[in-house]
Design an enzyme around this catalytic site. Structure first.
Site, PDB file in Angstrom:
ATOM      1  CG  ASP A   1      -1.980   1.085   1.155  1.00 46.73           C
ATOM      2  OD1 ASP A   1      -2.036   1.802   0.128  1.00 46.73           O
ATOM      3  OD2 ASP A   1      -2.734   1.236   2.134  1.00 46.73           O
TER       4      ASP A   1
ATOM      5  CG  ASN B   1       9.600  -4.576  -6.471  1.00 44.31           C
ATOM      6  OD1 ASN B   1       9.837  -3.376  -6.648  1.00 44.31           O
ATOM      7  ND2 ASN B   1       9.963  -5.229  -5.356  1.00 44.31           N
ATOM      8  CB  ALA B   2      12.393  -3.191 -11.440  1.00 49.16           C
TER       9      ALA B   2
ATOM     10  N   GLY C   1      10.689   1.139  -8.223  1.00 50.13           N
ATOM     11  CA  GLY C   1      11.394   2.414  -8.165  1.00 50.13           C
ATOM     12  C   GLY C   1      10.704   3.486  -7.352  1.00 50.13           C
TER      13      GLY C   1
ATOM     14  CB  SER D   1      14.599   0.087  -2.314  1.00 50.36           C
ATOM     15  OG  SER D   1      14.122  -0.156  -3.626  1.00 50.36           O
TER      16      SER D   1
ATOM     17  CB  THR E   1      16.079  -8.711   4.719  1.00 53.35           C
ATOM     18  OG1 THR E   1      15.400  -9.754   3.985  1.00 53.35           O
ATOM     19  CG2 THR E   1      16.938  -9.346   5.794  1.00 53.35           C
TER      20      THR E   1
ATOM     21  N   GLY F   1       9.846 -13.909   2.845  1.00 54.55           N
ATOM     22  CA  GLY F   1       9.603 -15.332   2.677  1.00 54.55           C
ATOM     23  C   GLY F   1       8.691 -15.960   3.707  1.00 54.55           C
TER      24      GLY F   1
ATOM     25  CB  SER G   1       5.605 -12.278  -1.819  1.00 54.11           C
ATOM     26  OG  SER G   1       6.483 -11.244  -2.196  1.00 54.11           O
TER      27      SER G   1
END
Length: 356
Positions: free
Chosen positions: A71, A117-118, A120, A182, A243, A295, A317
């Site tokens: 979100d 994911n990229a 940004g 990131s 992490t 994870g 995820s």
């Protein structure tokens, strides 16, 4: 009756970012549907004293929170709360709005139940996000904001971005999560150095009086990670979130060439990082809040992290792969595990598996 696992193959035929936009739209209209959110809360929210904790002045009715990145703009808070989360980490938010990286920038690794994911740091910017938060704050569960610098901000000016964000969210959040880890903002991870972290947290604590946590990358050498953590704690950090996503593309069969990977394949890396951090803090007699993310897809993994020193856990995820009943199931099973093992309260289980 259709359940999420039945629907999932059809959902996964949709572009991942499009699917997420649809969820954001549904979140917007959900509060307007009479009795819908109370019904969801009744179905998903498990309240039991064995799971409740007070940490850094905040009350958590269970240990399972939402990780940052889901979100980004604080538009799904009410719906997510009704799914049973004990806290929500929003963002990442930057001072100025930014569109993020070029599309496509979000991919599913279905066989590995993982995401790459990229994005940004795509978000509407702190002013818009703050406006949404002020309409709800204070909220029924703690709301954290994950903060990051703008892509266009030079390394030399990075500190100003973080201070601006801290001041902005001082009255509309319960805690801050500092994102230096990131992989999707150029050179951001270079800020993971002792000098910058010391200056950053010392400065942040002067303008933000609530808890501030450092979120770290899973790919750091452990000795270096521990030196950063030590610097952060001595400079005022209340805890560590371990992490962020990983750049270890060997974990999936068909990786993209950019972006960070989260999901089940990250479990081992994240778990080991947590263990090493918790051992270090135990051996140095430092009481610091640890939030484990990466994870975690079921109660067994969540319980393992708690027994390795995590005060709280976060998921992201797994929500995509397991569906909206995930949080309730984790909490139900955690309650059973705690009772089975003779614990009267979740706090008694934190760190019991740590050994030198």
């Amino acid at each position: 009756m259709l359940n999420y696992q039945t629907l999932r193959p059809f959902i996964f035929k949709t572009n991942p970012e499009t699917a997420h936009t649809i969820i954001e739209f549904l979140s917007k209209i959900a509060p307007k549907i009479p009795a819908f959110l109370p019904f969801l809360s009744y179905k998903n929210c498990l309240k039991d004293s064995i799971l409740m904790q007070e940490i850094d002045g905040m009350r958590f009715y269970n240990p399972v929170g939402l990780a940052a990145g889901f979100d980004k703009n604080a538009k799904m808070i009410e719906l997510l709360c009704a799914l049973g989360f004990s806290h929500l980490e929003l963002g990442a938010v930057t001072p100025l709005a930014q569109s993020g990286n070029d599309k496509p920038r979000l991919w599913r690794h279905i066989e590995e139940e993982s995401i790459q994911n990229a994005m940004g740091f795509n978000n509407e910017g702190m002013s818009m996000v703050n406006a949404y938060l002020k309409n709800l704050f204070p909220f029924v569960v703690p709301l954290g904001v994950n903060i990051g610098k703008n892509k266009i901000t030079s390394q030399e000016e990075s500190l100003k971005d973080y201070l601006t964000l801290a001041r902005n969210f001082a009255q509309s959040s319960d805690y801050l999560s500092v994102n230096l880890s990131s992989p999707n903002t150029p050179n951001l991870r270079d800020l993971q150095n002792i000098n910058f972290i010391q200056e950053l947290f010392s400065s942040l604590c002067q303008v933000y009086t609530k808890p501030i946590y450092l979120k770290i990358a899973p790919d750091l050498e452990i000795d270096f990670a521990l030196s950063l953590i030590e610097a952060a704690i001595k400079s005022g950090a209340k805890g560590i979130i371990a992490t962020n996503t990983t750049l270890d593309y060997s974990l999936v069969a068909r990786p993209q060439d950019r972006g960070g990977i989260s999901g089940k394949v990250l479990a081992s890396k994240s778990r080991e990082m947590l263990k090493q951090i918790a051992l270090y803090l135990k051996n140095t007699n430092q009481k610091t809040t640890l939030i484990s993310v990466g994870g975690i897809s079921n109660a067994q993994e969540a319980y393992t992290r708690i027994r390795l020193g995590a005060n709280l856990v976060q998921v992201f995820s797994a929500l995509i792969f397991e569906g909206p009943s995930l949080v309730k199931q984790i909490n139900l099973d955690l309650k059973n595990f705690l009772e089975r093992d003779g614990f009267n309260h979740i706090g008694e289980a934190v760190g019991v598996d740590l050994c030198n």
